[in-house]
Design a protein around this motif. Structure first.
Motif, PDB file in Angstrom:
ATOM      1  N   ASN A   1     -16.994  12.909 -24.068  1.00  0.00           N
ATOM      2  CA  ASN A   1     -18.132  12.118 -24.046  1.00  0.00           C
ATOM      3  C   ASN A   1     -18.313  10.803 -24.549  1.00  0.00           C
ATOM      4  OD1 ASN A   1     -18.346  13.306 -26.566  1.00  0.00           O
ATOM      5  ND2 ASN A   1     -20.578  13.836 -26.044  1.00  0.00           N
ATOM      6  N   ASP A   2     -17.170  10.428 -25.387  1.00  0.00           N
ATOM      7  CA  ASP A   2     -17.011   9.186 -26.003  1.00  0.00           C
ATOM      8  C   ASP A   2     -15.968   8.326 -25.615  1.00  0.00           C
ATOM      9  OD1 ASP A   2     -17.677   7.247 -28.072  1.00  0.00           O
ATOM     10  OD2 ASP A   2     -15.706   8.227 -29.275  1.00  0.00           O
ATOM     11  N   TYR A   3     -16.331   7.564 -24.408  1.00  0.00           N
ATOM     12  CA  TYR A   3     -15.055   6.699 -23.602  1.00  0.00           C
ATOM     13  C   TYR A   3     -15.520   5.530 -23.272  1.00  0.00           C
ATOM     14  CZ  TYR A   3     -18.147   8.329 -19.749  1.00  0.00           C
ATOM     15  OH  TYR A   3     -19.338   8.415 -18.951  1.00  0.00           O
ATOM     16  N   GLU A   4     -14.818   4.644 -22.790  1.00  0.00           N
ATOM     17  CA  GLU A   4     -15.055   3.372 -22.686  1.00  0.00           C
ATOM     18  C   GLU A   4     -14.060   2.789 -21.522  1.00  0.00           C
ATOM     19  OE1 GLU A   4     -14.765  -1.082 -24.931  1.00  0.00           O
ATOM     20  OE2 GLU A   4     -15.760   0.378 -25.859  1.00  0.00           O
ATOM     21  N   ASP A   5     -14.333   2.232 -20.538  1.00  0.00           N
ATOM     22  CA  ASP A   5     -13.382   1.317 -19.744  1.00  0.00           C
ATOM     23  C   ASP A   5     -13.142  -0.052 -20.305  1.00  0.00           C
ATOM     24  OD1 ASP A   5     -13.808   3.231 -17.897  1.00  0.00           O
ATOM     25  OD2 ASP A   5     -15.351   2.375 -16.605  1.00  0.00           O
ATOM     26  N   VAL A   6     -11.707  -0.033 -20.276  1.00  0.00           N
ATOM     27  CA  VAL A   6     -11.317  -1.397 -20.849  1.00  0.00           C
ATOM     28  C   VAL A   6     -10.651  -2.338 -19.637  1.00  0.00           C
ATOM     29  CG1 VAL A   6      -9.113  -2.442 -22.155  1.00  0.00           C
ATOM     30  CG2 VAL A   6     -10.732  -0.351 -22.948  1.00  0.00           C
ATOM     31  N   TYR A   7     -11.283  -3.387 -19.424  1.00  0.00           N
ATOM     32  CA  TYR A   7     -10.729  -4.164 -18.175  1.00  0.00           C
ATOM     33  C   TYR A   7      -9.700  -5.173 -18.366  1.00  0.00           C
ATOM     34  CZ  TYR A   7     -15.252  -2.398 -16.367  1.00  0.00           C
ATOM     35  OH  TYR A   7     -16.244  -1.549 -16.074  1.00  0.00           O
ATOM     36  N   TYR A   8      -8.665  -5.218 -17.522  1.00  0.00           N
ATOM     37  CA  TYR A   8      -7.591  -5.964 -17.549  1.00  0.00           C
ATOM     38  C   TYR A   8      -7.533  -6.775 -16.049  1.00  0.00           C
ATOM     39  CZ  TYR A   8      -2.804  -7.500 -17.782  1.00  0.00           C
ATOM     40  OH  TYR A   8      -1.684  -8.105 -17.682  1.00  0.00           O
ATOM     41  N   GLU A   9      -7.585  -7.947 -16.297  1.00  0.00           N
ATOM     42  CA  GLU A   9      -7.571  -8.858 -15.233  1.00  0.00           C
ATOM     43  C   GLU A   9      -6.823  -8.845 -14.025  1.00  0.00           C
ATOM     44  OE1 GLU A   9      -7.589  -9.839 -18.585  1.00  0.00           O
ATOM     45  OE2 GLU A   9      -9.787  -9.585 -18.657  1.00  0.00           O
ATOM     46  N   GLU A  10      -5.774  -8.476 -14.364  1.00  0.00           N
ATOM     47  CA  GLU A  10      -4.595  -8.680 -13.605  1.00  0.00           C
ATOM     48  C   GLU A  10      -4.023  -7.260 -12.908  1.00  0.00           C
ATOM     49  OE1 GLU A  10      -2.737 -11.668 -13.117  1.00  0.00           O
ATOM     50  OE2 GLU A  10      -4.039 -12.365 -14.691  1.00  0.00           O
ATOM     51  N   GLU A  11      -3.458  -7.570 -11.615  1.00  0.00           N
ATOM     52  CA  GLU A  11      -3.353  -6.215 -10.844  1.00  0.00           C
ATOM     53  C   GLU A  11      -1.887  -5.329 -11.705  1.00  0.00           C
ATOM     54  OE1 GLU A  11      -3.900  -3.738  -7.826  1.00  0.00           O
ATOM     55  OE2 GLU A  11      -4.950  -5.692  -8.026  1.00  0.00           O
ATOM     56  N   ILE A  12      -2.052  -4.019 -11.651  1.00  0.00           N
ATOM     57  CA  ILE A  12      -1.195  -2.848 -11.841  1.00  0.00           C
ATOM     58  C   ILE A  12      -1.204  -1.991 -10.664  1.00  0.00           C
ATOM     59  CG2 ILE A  12      -0.605  -1.250 -13.286  1.00  0.00           C
ATOM     60  CD1 ILE A  12      -2.252  -2.440 -15.723  1.00  0.00           C
ATOM     61  N   ILE A  13       0.016  -1.985  -9.942  1.00  0.00           N
ATOM     62  CA  ILE A  13       0.244  -1.299  -8.886  1.00  0.00           C
ATOM     63  C   ILE A  13       0.267   0.085  -9.023  1.00  0.00           C
ATOM     64  CG2 ILE A  13       1.302  -1.033  -6.650  1.00  0.00           C
ATOM     65  CD1 ILE A  13       1.833  -4.079  -6.728  1.00  0.00           C
ATOM     66  N   ASN A  14      -0.436   0.874  -8.521  1.00  0.00           N
ATOM     67  CA  ASN A  14      -0.377   2.553  -8.656  1.00  0.00           C
ATOM     68  C   ASN A  14       0.202   2.904  -7.034  1.00  0.00           C
ATOM     69  OD1 ASN A  14      -0.749   5.279  -8.434  1.00  0.00           O
ATOM     70  ND2 ASN A  14      -2.372   5.163  -9.719  1.00  0.00           N
ATOM     71  N   VAL A  15       1.449   3.298  -7.272  1.00  0.00           N
ATOM     72  CA  VAL A  15       2.247   3.805  -5.844  1.00  0.00           C
ATOM     73  C   VAL A  15       1.785   4.852  -5.323  1.00  0.00           C
ATOM     74  CG1 VAL A  15       4.289   3.699  -4.951  1.00  0.00           C
ATOM     75  CG2 VAL A  15       4.230   2.123  -6.701  1.00  0.00           C
ATOM     76  N   ASN A  16       0.933   4.750  -4.288  1.00  0.00           N
ATOM     77  CA  ASN A  16       0.399   6.073  -3.679  1.00  0.00           C
ATOM     78  C   ASN A  16       0.855   6.132  -2.214  1.00  0.00           C
ATOM     79  OD1 ASN A  16      -0.925   7.252  -5.752  1.00  0.00           O
ATOM     80  ND2 ASN A  16      -2.396   5.775  -5.604  1.00  0.00           N
ATOM     81  N   THR A  17       1.238   5.092  -1.695  1.00  0.00           N
ATOM     82  CA  THR A  17       1.563   4.846  -0.198  1.00  0.00           C
ATOM     83  C   THR A  17       3.094   4.163   0.061  1.00  0.00           C
ATOM     84  OG1 THR A  17       0.333   2.626   0.055  1.00  0.00           O
ATOM     85  CG2 THR A  17      -0.962   4.628   0.203  1.00  0.00           C
ATOM     86  N   LEU A  18       3.260   4.084   1.283  1.00  0.00           N
ATOM     87  CA  LEU A  18       4.567   3.559   1.500  1.00  0.00           C
ATOM     88  C   LEU A  18       4.411   1.980   1.307  1.00  0.00           C
ATOM     89  CD1 LEU A  18       7.306   3.637   2.482  1.00  0.00           C
ATOM     90  CD2 LEU A  18       6.500   3.524   4.947  1.00  0.00           C
ATOM     91  N   SER A  19       3.137   1.426   1.741  1.00  0.00           N
ATOM     92  CA  SER A  19       2.857   0.136   1.616  1.00  0.00           C
ATOM     93  C   SER A  19       2.651  -0.267   0.091  1.00  0.00           C
ATOM     94  CB  SER A  19       1.403  -0.207   2.228  1.00  0.00           C
ATOM     95  OG  SER A  19       0.998  -1.403   1.993  1.00  0.00           O
ATOM     96  N   ASP A  20       2.243   0.664  -0.793  1.00  0.00           N
ATOM     97  CA  ASP A  20       2.162   0.210  -2.136  1.00  0.00           C
ATOM     98  C   ASP A  20       3.890   0.124  -2.671  1.00  0.00           C
ATOM     99  OD1 ASP A  20      -0.318   0.435  -2.431  1.00  0.00           O
ATOM    100  OD2 ASP A  20      -0.340   2.568  -3.119  1.00  0.00           O
ATOM    101  N   TYR A  21       4.710   1.189  -2.231  1.00  0.00           N
ATOM    102  CA  TYR A  21       6.151   1.170  -2.540  1.00  0.00           C
ATOM    103  C   TYR A  21       6.576  -0.292  -2.033  1.00  0.00           C
ATOM    104  CZ  TYR A  21      11.028   2.398  -2.938  1.00  0.00           C
ATOM    105  OH  TYR A  21      12.384   2.206  -3.098  1.00  0.00           O
ATOM    106  N   ILE A  22       6.595  -0.654  -0.867  1.00  0.00           N
ATOM    107  CA  ILE A  22       7.350  -1.633  -0.402  1.00  0.00           C
ATOM    108  C   ILE A  22       6.641  -2.944  -1.356  1.00  0.00           C
ATOM    109  CG2 ILE A  22       6.973  -3.244   1.455  1.00  0.00           C
ATOM    110  CD1 ILE A  22       7.123  -0.860   3.363  1.00  0.00           C
ATOM    111  N   THR A  23       5.483  -3.097  -1.694  1.00  0.00           N
ATOM    112  CA  THR A  23       4.891  -4.159  -2.482  1.00  0.00           C
ATOM    113  C   THR A  23       5.745  -4.196  -3.998  1.00  0.00           C
ATOM    114  OG1 THR A  23       2.592  -4.075  -1.458  1.00  0.00           O
ATOM    115  CG2 THR A  23       2.920  -5.091  -3.834  1.00  0.00           C
TER     116      THR A  23
END
Length: 162
Positions: free
Chosen positions: A129-151
């Motif tokens: 229950n002690d958490y925080e979101d840390v915002y990073y302005e750039e893109e980090i690709i999480n490969v979940n699809t074939l399109s992500d993989y091609i990227t």
């Protein structure tokens, strides 16, 4: 600081062998490993006992495979804190993103990019229950699809590696 690379998922969106898919001449999980090696020499792969990576020479923690969140908690309980958690399908993690996580002092710090959560987090304590979101302005690709993989595969032309 320890690191756990979550590499034991079912891979229902792309392939159960997703961490082993070739990316720029190496398995995808290896790029996550390389990205985080600058922060520690204690890196573990969290896998189930049925995962082909069980035969690798990397340090491993075996989880029950009951879902990402359960496996994260199980892996952390075996490895200890503090620890960085990163999915095996987030190759090319920028160092700056990890430094931003380090600036967070909450128990659990989760990296959020412009496209949302990518599964990368810093666990200082096991206080859910002690958490925080840390915002990073750039893109980090999480490969979940074939399109992500091609990227990410197209990024092979732009990175230096050996």
């Amino acid at each position: 600081m320890k690191v756990i690379i979550m590499a034991g998922g079912k891979g229902t969106r792309l392939s159960p062998l997703k961490p082993l898919i070739d990316l720029c001449g190496y398995p995808m999980f290896y790029w996550v490993y390389r990205s985080l090696l600058n922060f520690t020499d204690e890196i573990y792969l969290a896998i189930t006992r049925y995962n082909p990576l069980i035969f690798s020479s990397f340090k491993k923690v075996i989880t029950d495979g009951k879902g990402y969140e359960n496996d994260v908690i199980q892996a952390i309980s075996k490895v200890g804190l503090p620890v960085i958690i990163a999915p095996a399908d987030t190759p090319f993690i920028p160092e700056e993103a990890i430094y931003k996580l380090y600036s967070c002092k909450k128990s659990i710090c989760t990296l959020v990019t412009k496209s949302g959560y990518v599964g990368i987090s810093l666990w200082n304590k096991l206080k859910l229950n002690d958490y925080e979101d840390v915002y990073y302005e750039e893109e980090i690709i999480n490969v979940n699809t074939l399109s992500d993989y091609i990227t990410v595969k197209n990024l092979c032309k732009t990175i230096e590696y050996s």
